[in-house]
Design a protein around this motif. Structure first.
Motif, PDB file in Angstrom:
ATOM      1  N   UNK A  57      17.898   7.525  -1.365  1.00  0.00           N
ATOM      2  CA  UNK A  57      18.412   6.381  -2.109  1.00  0.00           C
ATOM      3  C   UNK A  57      18.108   5.079  -1.368  1.00  0.00           C
ATOM      4  N   UNK A  58      18.327   5.068  -0.059  1.00  0.00           N
ATOM      5  CA  UNK A  58      17.983   3.891   0.745  1.00  0.00           C
ATOM      6  C   UNK A  58      16.486   3.609   0.638  1.00  0.00           C
ATOM      7  N   UNK A  59      15.687   4.648   0.740  1.00  0.00           N
ATOM      8  CA  UNK A  59      14.241   4.483   0.620  1.00  0.00           C
ATOM      9  C   UNK A  59      13.872   3.913  -0.746  1.00  0.00           C
ATOM     10  N   UNK A  60      14.482   4.427  -1.787  1.00  0.00           N
ATOM     11  CA  UNK A  60      14.188   3.947  -3.136  1.00  0.00           C
ATOM     12  C   UNK A  60      14.542   2.490  -3.345  1.00  0.00           C
ATOM     13  N   UNK A  61      15.598   2.033  -2.712  1.00  0.00           N
ATOM     14  CA  UNK A  61      15.978   0.633  -2.889  1.00  0.00           C
ATOM     15  C   UNK A  61      15.042  -0.318  -2.157  1.00  0.00           C
ATOM     16  N   UNK A  62      14.251   0.194  -1.220  1.00  0.00           N
ATOM     17  CA  UNK A  62      13.296  -0.669  -0.516  1.00  0.00           C
ATOM     18  C   UNK A  62      11.955  -0.768  -1.240  1.00  0.00           C
ATOM     19  N   UNK A  63      11.737   0.047  -2.260  1.00  0.00           N
ATOM     20  CA  UNK A  63      10.437   0.090  -2.945  1.00  0.00           C
ATOM     21  C   UNK A  63      10.022  -1.266  -3.529  1.00  0.00           C
ATOM     22  N   UNK A  64      10.876  -1.999  -4.247  1.00  0.00           N
ATOM     23  CA  UNK A  64      10.418  -3.299  -4.764  1.00  0.00           C
ATOM     24  C   UNK A  64       9.963  -4.258  -3.661  1.00  0.00           C
ATOM     25  N   UNK A  65      10.688  -4.316  -2.563  1.00  0.00           N
ATOM     26  CA  UNK A  65      10.275  -5.191  -1.469  1.00  0.00           C
ATOM     27  C   UNK A  65       8.964  -4.705  -0.857  1.00  0.00           C
ATOM     28  N   UNK A  66       8.781  -3.391  -0.785  1.00  0.00           N
ATOM     29  CA  UNK A  66       7.534  -2.835  -0.253  1.00  0.00           C
ATOM     30  C   UNK A  66       6.360  -3.221  -1.155  1.00  0.00           C
ATOM     31  N   UNK A  67       6.519  -3.063  -2.456  1.00  0.00           N
ATOM     32  CA  UNK A  67       5.434  -3.381  -3.386  1.00  0.00           C
ATOM     33  C   UNK A  67       5.115  -4.872  -3.345  1.00  0.00           C
ATOM     34  N   UNK A  68       6.148  -5.712  -3.365  1.00  0.00           N
ATOM     35  CA  UNK A  68       5.910  -7.155  -3.288  1.00  0.00           C
ATOM     36  C   UNK A  68       5.270  -7.545  -1.964  1.00  0.00           C
ATOM     37  N   UNK A  69       5.790  -7.020  -0.882  1.00  0.00           N
ATOM     38  CA  UNK A  69       5.245  -7.357   0.432  1.00  0.00           C
ATOM     39  C   UNK A  69       3.792  -6.957   0.581  1.00  0.00           C
ATOM     40  N   UNK A  70       3.424  -5.855  -0.035  1.00  0.00           N
ATOM     41  CA  UNK A  70       2.051  -5.364   0.094  1.00  0.00           C
ATOM     42  C   UNK A  70       1.098  -6.118  -0.835  1.00  0.00           C
ATOM     43  N   UNK A  71       1.542  -6.448  -2.038  1.00  0.00           N
ATOM     44  CA  UNK A  71       0.602  -6.919  -3.047  1.00  0.00           C
ATOM     45  C   UNK A  71       0.598  -8.425  -3.300  1.00  0.00           C
TER      46      UNK A  71
END
Length: 182
Positions: free
Chosen positions: A152-166
């Protein structure tokens, strides 16, 4: 009774104005880090921290007892620092109401929200399968719950990961304009 919506609307507008002022203040933080290279480094750190937390969850209530707290706390501290820094660098798109976003930011946010929802759904299926797999083991229920929390913690970081990468690099001229004498 007719005054209530007016007062609630005024309160909501004040809250949005406070959020916008806080975002303007955060937009001045870390100006040298607002590049794709720095954001991608933070994304890599965050992904590794998420994997460390997941690895820690697999070791919950399993000997040796010191492994879980060491992995979980290190993943939490490292991941939390990277996540908060990424949220500053990606700006309003990760944590602001739609009224405060321009069209470009709103489009990015909708895109990553959907990706995050899909990723979180898949991670919850993985947590379910893991829980079923270890159900008959000693402490299977709490171990499954710990994996659920890690995913769940990992899933909540996904939007920031996608934005940070792209996200592309910020335009320095736009950044200077936005800093103005507010």
């Amino acid at each position: 009774m007719t005054e209530q919506p007016g007062r609630l609307a005024a309160y909501w507008e004040r809250q949005l104005d406070k959020l916008e002022a806080a975002e303007r203040k955060r937009a001045r933080h870390l100006p040298g880090w607002r590049t794709r290279k720095h954001r991608r480094t933070l994304v890599a750190i965050l992904v590794v921290a998420d994997l460390i937390m997941i690895a820690g969850a697999t070791r919950f209530k399993v000997a040796p007892e010191w492994v879980f707290p060491a992995l979980w706390l290190s993943g939490l501290v490292i991941g939390g620092s990277a996540f908060l820094t990424l949220r500053i660098l990606t700006g309003r798109m990760t944590n602001s109401f739609s009224r405060l976003l321009d069209e470009r930011e709103r489009e990015w946010r909708h895109r990553v929200t959907y990706i995050g929802y899909q990723a979180l759904s898949y991670l919850m299926v993985i947590a379910l399968l893991y829980s079923l797999f270890i159900a008959e083991t000693e402490n299977g229920g709490v171990r499954g719950a710990m994996m659920l929390s890690a995913l769940l913690v990992t899933g909540t970081t996904i939007p920031a990961i996608v934005l940070g990468w792209s996200l592309p690099d910020d335009d320095p001229e736009d950044f200077e304009e936005g800093m103005g004498n507010a």
